[in-house]
Motif scaffolding. Structure first.
Motif, PDB file in Angstrom:
ATOM      1  N   GLU A 432      14.729  -5.980   5.258  1.00  0.00           N
ATOM      2  CA  GLU A 432      13.340  -5.362   5.534  1.00  0.00           C
ATOM      3  C   GLU A 432      12.445  -6.300   4.957  1.00  0.00           C
ATOM      4  O   GLU A 432      12.555  -6.745   3.925  1.00  0.00           O
ATOM      5  N   VAL A 433      11.253  -6.373   5.487  1.00  0.00           N
ATOM      6  CA  VAL A 433       9.866  -7.032   5.140  1.00  0.00           C
ATOM      7  C   VAL A 433       8.792  -6.079   4.956  1.00  0.00           C
ATOM      8  O   VAL A 433       8.521  -5.181   5.630  1.00  0.00           O
ATOM      9  N   ILE A 434       8.407  -6.037   3.673  1.00  0.00           N
ATOM     10  CA  ILE A 434       7.359  -4.937   3.302  1.00  0.00           C
ATOM     11  C   ILE A 434       5.969  -5.801   2.929  1.00  0.00           C
ATOM     12  O   ILE A 434       5.974  -6.506   2.077  1.00  0.00           O
ATOM     13  N   LYS A 435       5.029  -5.384   3.627  1.00  0.00           N
ATOM     14  CA  LYS A 435       3.770  -5.661   3.239  1.00  0.00           C
ATOM     15  C   LYS A 435       3.118  -4.691   2.583  1.00  0.00           C
ATOM     16  O   LYS A 435       2.781  -3.682   2.573  1.00  0.00           O
ATOM     17  N   PHE A 436       2.584  -5.314   1.212  1.00  0.00           N
ATOM     18  CA  PHE A 436       1.425  -4.475   0.352  1.00  0.00           C
ATOM     19  C   PHE A 436       0.157  -4.764   0.588  1.00  0.00           C
ATOM     20  O   PHE A 436      -0.128  -5.765   1.361  1.00  0.00           O
ATOM     21  N   LYS A 437      -0.744  -3.959   0.267  1.00  0.00           N
ATOM     22  CA  LYS A 437      -2.162  -4.102   0.361  1.00  0.00           C
ATOM     23  C   LYS A 437      -2.562  -5.692  -0.313  1.00  0.00           C
ATOM     24  O   LYS A 437      -2.032  -6.128  -1.120  1.00  0.00           O
ATOM     25  N   GLY A 438      -3.525  -6.249   0.783  1.00  0.00           N
ATOM     26  CA  GLY A 438      -3.697  -7.678   0.571  1.00  0.00           C
ATOM     27  C   GLY A 438      -3.045  -8.638   1.472  1.00  0.00           C
ATOM     28  O   GLY A 438      -3.538  -9.722   1.465  1.00  0.00           O
ATOM     29  N   THR A 439      -2.116  -8.177   2.045  1.00  0.00           N
ATOM     30  CA  THR A 439      -1.463  -8.830   3.502  1.00  0.00           C
ATOM     31  C   THR A 439      -2.475  -8.859   4.561  1.00  0.00           C
ATOM     32  O   THR A 439      -2.588  -7.565   5.045  1.00  0.00           O
ATOM     33  N   LYS A 440      -3.049  -9.995   4.927  1.00  0.00           N
ATOM     34  CA  LYS A 440      -3.779 -10.078   6.363  1.00  0.00           C
ATOM     35  C   LYS A 440      -3.393 -11.021   7.188  1.00  0.00           C
ATOM     36  O   LYS A 440      -3.090 -12.175   6.591  1.00  0.00           O
ATOM     37  N   ASN A 441      -3.537 -10.852   8.425  1.00  0.00           N
ATOM     38  CA  ASN A 441      -3.253 -11.817   9.493  1.00  0.00           C
ATOM     39  C   ASN A 441      -1.765 -12.464   9.481  1.00  0.00           C
ATOM     40  O   ASN A 441      -1.657 -13.711   9.629  1.00  0.00           O
ATOM     41  N   ALA A 442      -0.875 -11.584   8.836  1.00  0.00           N
ATOM     42  CA  ALA A 442       0.482 -12.348   9.041  1.00  0.00           C
ATOM     43  C   ALA A 442       0.959 -12.131  10.265  1.00  0.00           C
ATOM     44  O   ALA A 442       0.944 -11.240  10.812  1.00  0.00           O
ATOM     45  N   LYS A 443       1.816 -13.360  10.559  1.00  0.00           N
ATOM     46  CA  LYS A 443       2.504 -13.262  11.921  1.00  0.00           C
ATOM     47  C   LYS A 443       3.869 -13.528  11.517  1.00  0.00           C
ATOM     48  O   LYS A 443       4.471 -14.296  11.015  1.00  0.00           O
ATOM     49  N   ILE A 444       4.548 -12.178  11.640  1.00  0.00           N
ATOM     50  CA  ILE A 444       6.026 -11.958  11.393  1.00  0.00           C
ATOM     51  C   ILE A 444       6.973 -11.701  12.526  1.00  0.00           C
ATOM     52  O   ILE A 444       6.814 -11.108  13.194  1.00  0.00           O
ATOM     53  N   LYS A 445       7.758 -12.547  12.406  1.00  0.00           N
ATOM     54  CA  LYS A 445       8.882 -12.500  13.378  1.00  0.00           C
ATOM     55  C   LYS A 445      10.140 -12.254  12.603  1.00  0.00           C
ATOM     56  O   LYS A 445      10.644 -12.840  11.398  1.00  0.00           O
ATOM     57  N   SER A 446      10.730 -11.055  12.821  1.00  0.00           N
ATOM     58  CA  SER A 446      11.805 -10.689  11.935  1.00  0.00           C
ATOM     59  C   SER A 446      13.016  -9.804  12.649  1.00  0.00           C
ATOM     60  O   SER A 446      12.836  -8.892  13.522  1.00  0.00           O
ATOM     61  N   VAL A 447      14.294 -10.067  12.219  1.00  0.00           N
ATOM     62  CA  VAL A 447      15.575  -9.471  12.670  1.00  0.00           C
ATOM     63  C   VAL A 447      15.472  -8.019  12.083  1.00  0.00           C
ATOM     64  O   VAL A 447      15.784  -7.119  12.755  1.00  0.00           O
ATOM     65  N   GLY A 448      14.954  -8.034  10.685  1.00  0.00           N
ATOM     66  CA  GLY A 448      15.300  -6.816   9.836  1.00  0.00           C
ATOM     67  C   GLY A 448      13.962  -6.242  10.336  1.00  0.00           C
ATOM     68  O   GLY A 448      12.837  -6.626  10.856  1.00  0.00           O
ATOM     69  N   PRO A 449      13.613  -4.739   9.752  1.00  0.00           N
ATOM     70  CA  PRO A 449      12.378  -4.092  10.016  1.00  0.00           C
ATOM     71  C   PRO A 449      11.409  -4.570   9.214  1.00  0.00           C
ATOM     72  O   PRO A 449      11.523  -5.319   8.188  1.00  0.00           O
ATOM     73  N   VAL A 450       9.914  -4.521   9.680  1.00  0.00           N
ATOM     74  CA  VAL A 450       8.871  -4.786   9.206  1.00  0.00           C
ATOM     75  C   VAL A 450       7.927  -3.464   8.885  1.00  0.00           C
ATOM     76  O   VAL A 450       7.916  -2.679   9.839  1.00  0.00           O
ATOM     77  N   ARG A 451       7.586  -3.114   7.535  1.00  0.00           N
ATOM     78  CA  ARG A 451       6.705  -2.281   7.412  1.00  0.00           C
ATOM     79  C   ARG A 451       5.665  -2.323   6.414  1.00  0.00           C
ATOM     80  O   ARG A 451       5.798  -3.351   5.530  1.00  0.00           O
ATOM     81  N   ASP A 452       4.808  -1.260   6.468  1.00  0.00           N
ATOM     82  CA  ASP A 452       3.745  -1.498   5.235  1.00  0.00           C
ATOM     83  C   ASP A 452       4.314  -0.727   3.960  1.00  0.00           C
ATOM     84  O   ASP A 452       5.177   0.228   4.375  1.00  0.00           O
ATOM     85  N   ALA A 453       3.967  -0.994   2.812  1.00  0.00           N
ATOM     86  CA  ALA A 453       4.176  -0.401   1.588  1.00  0.00           C
ATOM     87  C   ALA A 453       3.818   0.989   1.427  1.00  0.00           C
ATOM     88  O   ALA A 453       2.854   1.449   2.089  1.00  0.00           O
ATOM     89  N   THR A 454       4.530   1.937   0.961  1.00  0.00           N
ATOM     90  CA  THR A 454       4.198   3.466   1.054  1.00  0.00           C
ATOM     91  C   THR A 454       3.287   3.389  -0.323  1.00  0.00           C
ATOM     92  O   THR A 454       3.097   2.499  -1.019  1.00  0.00           O
ATOM     93  N   GLU A 455       2.505   4.503  -0.225  1.00  0.00           N
ATOM     94  CA  GLU A 455       1.610   4.913  -1.499  1.00  0.00           C
ATOM     95  C   GLU A 455       2.344   4.779  -2.839  1.00  0.00           C
ATOM     96  O   GLU A 455       1.745   4.186  -3.871  1.00  0.00           O
ATOM     97  N   ALA A 456       3.598   5.220  -2.720  1.00  0.00           N
ATOM     98  CA  ALA A 456       4.294   5.254  -4.098  1.00  0.00           C
ATOM     99  C   ALA A 456       4.432   3.795  -4.538  1.00  0.00           C
ATOM    100  O   ALA A 456       4.451   3.454  -5.464  1.00  0.00           O
ATOM    101  N   GLU A 457       4.989   2.887  -3.486  1.00  0.00           N
ATOM    102  CA  GLU A 457       5.340   1.510  -3.757  1.00  0.00           C
ATOM    103  C   GLU A 457       3.971   0.811  -4.257  1.00  0.00           C
ATOM    104  O   GLU A 457       4.141   0.062  -5.216  1.00  0.00           O
TER     105      GLU A 457
END
Length: 468
Positions: A432-457
């Protein structure tokens, strides 16, 4: 007429013979059989010197550079020769200092131009630590120098067996590095060299060198678990009650906030395999090519990220490194290279000011590792990254690719604004690909899941900025 013709033929024959002998004389090897005789030629230009195979002991010297090769346009054939260097020389305060402003001790320095040294095996013996931490086997500062099929084995650092946990220099730390290429070196080639690190220090490193080629080289070190350290009943770590020099994150290894060494972690007993420093005395390290090299069991495998000129890494393999396999930076290009993530991320682009790196990385078998769940980290701007693997089973399900993170190696400025901007990522793995705050205009092609980080993360990520 016949007499004149014969005379002309004889004259031409003599002229040709003299010319041929001159050319042969320039190329014909001068064979020497002792180290003393060999040293008589290290300052002579236009020589081809062959040292007889055998063992040669270096246990005395006049200067802190034990052997200085200052010649030009010379070739030294040391195939079959073995130099044994007594570590006591690195602690001799009476040796003559160099006039270049650098106090480093080294076994062999090459400052001449258009020099080739081929085939030497060189190692240290003894365990006497040096007077300082800048000790090294080779120091190359000339132009158009080629080191070919040279094998280096290091020992003699202090305290041995704890890697970087007690610092990187100063205090009790004394290192024994492998090969340095430094300013004013230009157009240096390291071809087919091997460095076996059995001491704290870097295997191959560059400081202010330009246009360096490192090809078909191999580096290996040793790893050690913190469990093995904590089981000691005597020694340096035991005497320190197993407290490291500082707390939190130390070069790829986590210790307690108060510095207590924790179980379940792993260290490299040496530093980096192939590493760029950004500059030397204001002279930048530029334009390095690393091709078809392998690095095993070092702190960082291949580290070009600290040089900002844009370096090239191609067809390289890194295994079992602790801080990161590849540290990649501004304008770097990584082609057809591979690494595992057993003990640290396979690669990182950690710097927020890094731009336009291109990475093509194959993930090797990363199972049965220790103390790592980060597959790769990407920060900065405009990178183009492809991540793939030959077998999805090579990558544990707990691992992730993370963007805009402090976690892992390479974030030195706690006040930096963490971001990953305009990133193109082609993730051909199931991770999986995890996007944290500060990730902008990302063009992601992925076999695995793509998600935003949780508040805890996000909380954990923000806390990591103070743990460098």
């Amino acid at each position: 007429m016949i007499k004149q013709f014969v005379t002309l033929v004889l004259l031409l024959s003599v002229t040709f013979t003299v010319h041929t002998q001159t050319n042969i004389g320039e190329k014909q090897a001068i064979e020497v059989h002792t180290l003393k005789d060999f040293k008589t030629y290290v300052s002579q230009d236009n020589v081809h010197v062959k040292l007889s195979p055998g063992n040669y002991q270096i246990d005395d010297a006049e200067k802190i550079r034990f052997i200085e090769i200052t010649s030009n346009n010379s070739y030294y054939d040391l195939r079959g020769a073995r130099f044994m260097v007594d570590t006591k020389l690195f602690s001799r305060p009476d040796l003559i200092k160099s006039d270049d402003g650098n106090s480093m001790y080294c076994a062999i320095e090459i400052s001449g131009n258009h020099v080739t040294l081929e085939g030497l095996y060189i190692e240290t013996y003894g365990d006497t630590p040096g007077l300082q931490s800048k000790n090294k086997m080779f120091n190359i500062v000339g132009e158009h120098v080629t080191l070919k099929d040279v094998e280096v084995r290091t020992s003699g650092s202090n305290p041995w067996g704890y890697g970087y946990l007690y610092g990187l220099g100063g205090g009790d730390v004394r290192k024994m590095n492998g090969i340095r290429v430094g300013y004013p070196a230009k157009n240096v080639k390291l071809l087919g060299c091997q460095v076996h690190m059995r001491a704290m220090g870097h295997a191959i490193f560059l400081q202010g060198a330009e246009n360096t080629l490192i090809e078909n080289c191999q580096v290996d070190g040793l790893l050690r678990t913190t469990d093995a350290m904590l089981a000691e009943t005597s020694g340096y770590g035991f005497d320190k009650k197993f407290y490291a020099a500082k707390g939190n994150y130390i070069e790829g290894t986590i210790v307690a906030a108060d510095g207590k060494i924790l179980p379940g972690e792993i260290i490299s007993l040496s530093e980096d395999g192939i590493r760029m420093y950004p500059e030397y005395n204001g002279h930048k390290t530029k334009n390095t090519t690393i091709k078809n090299c392998t690095v095993n069991q070092m702190r960082r495998g291949i580290c070009t990220g600290l040089s900002t000129s844009g370096d090239i890494i191609m067809d390289c393999v890194v295994r079992d490194c602790v801080a990161t396999g590849y540290n990649i930076g501004n304008g770097d290009t990584v082609i057809n290279s591979s690494a595992d993530a057993k003990y640290g991320e396979a690669f990182c682009i950690p710097y927020t000011n890094a731009k336009n790196a291109k990475v093509e990385m194959t993930i090797l078998d990363s199972r049965n590792g220790l103390a790592n769940t980060l597959l790769a980290k990407i920060n900065g701007t405009g990178h183009n990254v492809v991540i793939k693997t030959a077998d999805p089973k090579f990558i544990p399900e707990t691992m992730a690719i993370k963007l805009s993170v402090w976690e892992g190696y390479g974030n030195f400025n706690e006040n930096a604004k963490m971001h990953a901007t305009d990133i193109k990522l082609d993730n051909q793995t199931e991770v999986e690909v995890i996007k944290f705050k500060g990730t902008k205009n990302a063009k992601i092609k992925s076999v695995g899941p793509v998600r935003d980080a949780t508040e805890a993360e996000h909380v954990v990520n923000n806390a990591n900025r103070t743990k460098r």
